[in-house]
Design an enzyme around this catalytic site. Structure first.
Site, short mmCIF file in Angstrom:
data_model
loop_
_atom_site.label_atom_id
_atom_site.label_comp_id
_atom_site.label_asym_id
_atom_site.label_seq_id
_atom_site.Cartn_x
_atom_site.Cartn_y
_atom_site.Cartn_z
N TYR A 1 47.77 31.05 57.24
CA TYR A 1 49.75 31.06 56.95
C TYR A 1 49.65 32.67 57.50
CZ TYR A 1 48.59 34.19 52.90
OH TYR A 1 47.60 35.11 51.60
N LYS B 1 42.64 34.20 57.21
CA LYS B 1 44.14 34.32 56.16
C LYS B 1 44.28 32.60 55.62
CE LYS B 1 48.57 36.08 55.40
NZ LYS B 1 47.93 37.62 54.27
N GLU C 1 39.40 44.12 48.22
CA GLU C 1 40.88 44.59 48.48
C GLU C 1 41.80 43.90 47.42
OE1 GLU C 1 42.16 41.94 51.51
OE2 GLU C 1 40.79 40.75 51.13
N LEU D 1 41.03 41.14 54.79
CA LEU D 1 41.90 40.59 55.27
C LEU D 1 42.14 41.60 55.97
CD1 LEU D 1 43.26 37.98 56.19
CD2 LEU D 1 45.72 38.97 55.30
N1 PDD Z 1 49.39 38.87 51.62
N2 PDD Z 1 44.59 41.11 51.43
C1 PDD Z 1 45.11 40.10 51.41
C2 PDD Z 1 44.18 39.32 50.56
C3 PDD Z 1 45.87 39.54 51.32
O1 PDD Z 1 46.88 38.72 50.94
C4 PDD Z 1 46.98 40.18 52.76
C5 PDD Z 1 48.67 39.77 52.29
C6 PDD Z 1 47.05 41.35 52.83
C7 PDD Z 1 48.66 42.59 53.76
O2 PDD Z 1 47.98 41.79 54.46
P1 PDD Z 1 49.19 42.10 55.81
O3 PDD Z 1 49.57 43.85 55.71
O4 PDD Z 1 48.90 41.75 56.83
O5 PDD Z 1 50.40 40.89 54.99
C8 PDD Z 1 45.61 42.02 52.73
C9 PDD Z 1 50.34 38.44 51.82
C10 PDD Z 1 51.48 39.01 51.84
C11 PDD Z 1 50.08 36.75 51.09
O6 PDD Z 1 49.99 36.97 50.89
O7 PDD Z 1 51.53 37.03 50.66
#
Ligand code: PDD
Length: 287
Positions: free
Chosen positions: A33, A151, A183, A207
């Protein structure tokens, strides 16, 4: 009012949008996703999200069903058809619905990926009350699988972690592996000590956040010192400031880590400055 969502080539009212009970996303979490933020009806870092989507799909050997321009068109159509000003677009691609449940991947010649996109409105993204107060995080062990760089939609443990945080009167959880913070449940984690921004380096353990890449670039451009290295929970608790980044929170200050209050317990100046720069620059470059 009902949303218009996208399912496998069609724009449909949400009540009419369905996927198969045999879909491997449903049965096996066999899907990936992306979450792309919309501000002023425009997409933030669309190309970053498209590039990571391609990478996630390649790692799982799922063929990308659309090229960049086709993805962009679907995103824009959904923004337009739903009159979305501020919020996000959620996108999911799974390996599809072959008919029977089987651990063996279906033949991609006969089973097409399932594609779903929908919008979620959130008028308080930029002017966020939480960003003004800062958030509190607990620490939990990181027991996720070893390919967190992909992801995938396997979000059960992050979701459980968030619930553990809420039960503890906090907002989120930072995950810890071998003493070092990996994280947040749905964001990348940072601490600031003596003016230096410290965040874990990229690997399969975390991620590769699209917001992370942008924020580190802006920080370096603003002559801030950045260290990409492991940091321990103890270091985090003794930090001057901390924050998390994600598409849905931008730069969100952290004011408490596992019971330890950082500084005066209010958002720190560097985190707030980075939030401002990120929003300003991202708005300028939005598509
Ligand atoms: N989550 N680490 C994890 C485990 C994440 O699920 C996310 C993003 C990030 C940050 O990635 P980015 O900057 O590309 O959004 C880091 C999204 C927002 C979610 O699951 O809703």
């Amino acid at each position: 009012m009902s949303r218009t969502v996208y399912v496998n080539g069609s724009y449909l009212p949400e009540e009419e949008a369905t996927v198969s009970v045999f879909d491997r996303g449903f049965l096996m979490a066999d899907g990936v996703y992306e979450v792309t933020t919309v501000i002023d009806g425009k997409l933030i870092d669309f190309d970053g999200h498209f590039t990571r989507l391609q990478r996630s799909l390649t790692e799982l050997d799922i063929t990308n069903p659309m090229d960049r321009d086709a993805w962009l068109e679907v995103h824009r159509q959904l923004v337009a058809q739903n009159g979305l000003d501020q919020g996000m677009i959620y996108l999911q691609v799974t390996r599809g619905a072959p008919g029977d449940r089987d651990f063996i991947f279906p033949d991609p010649e006969t089973t097409a990926p399932t594609v779903v996109l929908f919008t979620q409105s959130n008028p308080a993204l930029v002017d966020s009350p939480k960003a003004k107060k800062g958030i509190k995080v607990i620490a939990i062990e990181d027991i996720r699988w070893g390919r967190r760089d992909i992801k995938t939609v396997q979000l059960l443990y992050p979701s459980m972690g968030k619930m553990m945080a809420i039960k503890a009167g906090c907002d989120d959880a930072w995950m810890v592996q071998d003493g070092a913070v990996t994280e947040g449940t749905s964001n990348n984690a940072y601490i600031i000590k003596d003016g230096r921004i410290i965040t874990r380096a990229l690997s399969n353990d975390i991620l590769h956040g699209i917001t992370r890449a942008a924020v580190l670039r802006f920080a370096r451009e603003a002559q801030m010192q950045v260290e990409e290295r492991n940091f321990t929970l103890e270091e985090a608790k003794a930090a001057d400031e901390a924050f998390v980044t994600s598409a849905s929170t931008f730069v969100m200050p952290v004011v408490e880590i596992d019971g330890a209050t950082l500084g005066a317990g209010v958002p720190g100046p560097l985190a707030l400055r980075l939030r401002e720069i990120y929003i300003e620059e991202s708005r300028k470059a939005a598509l």
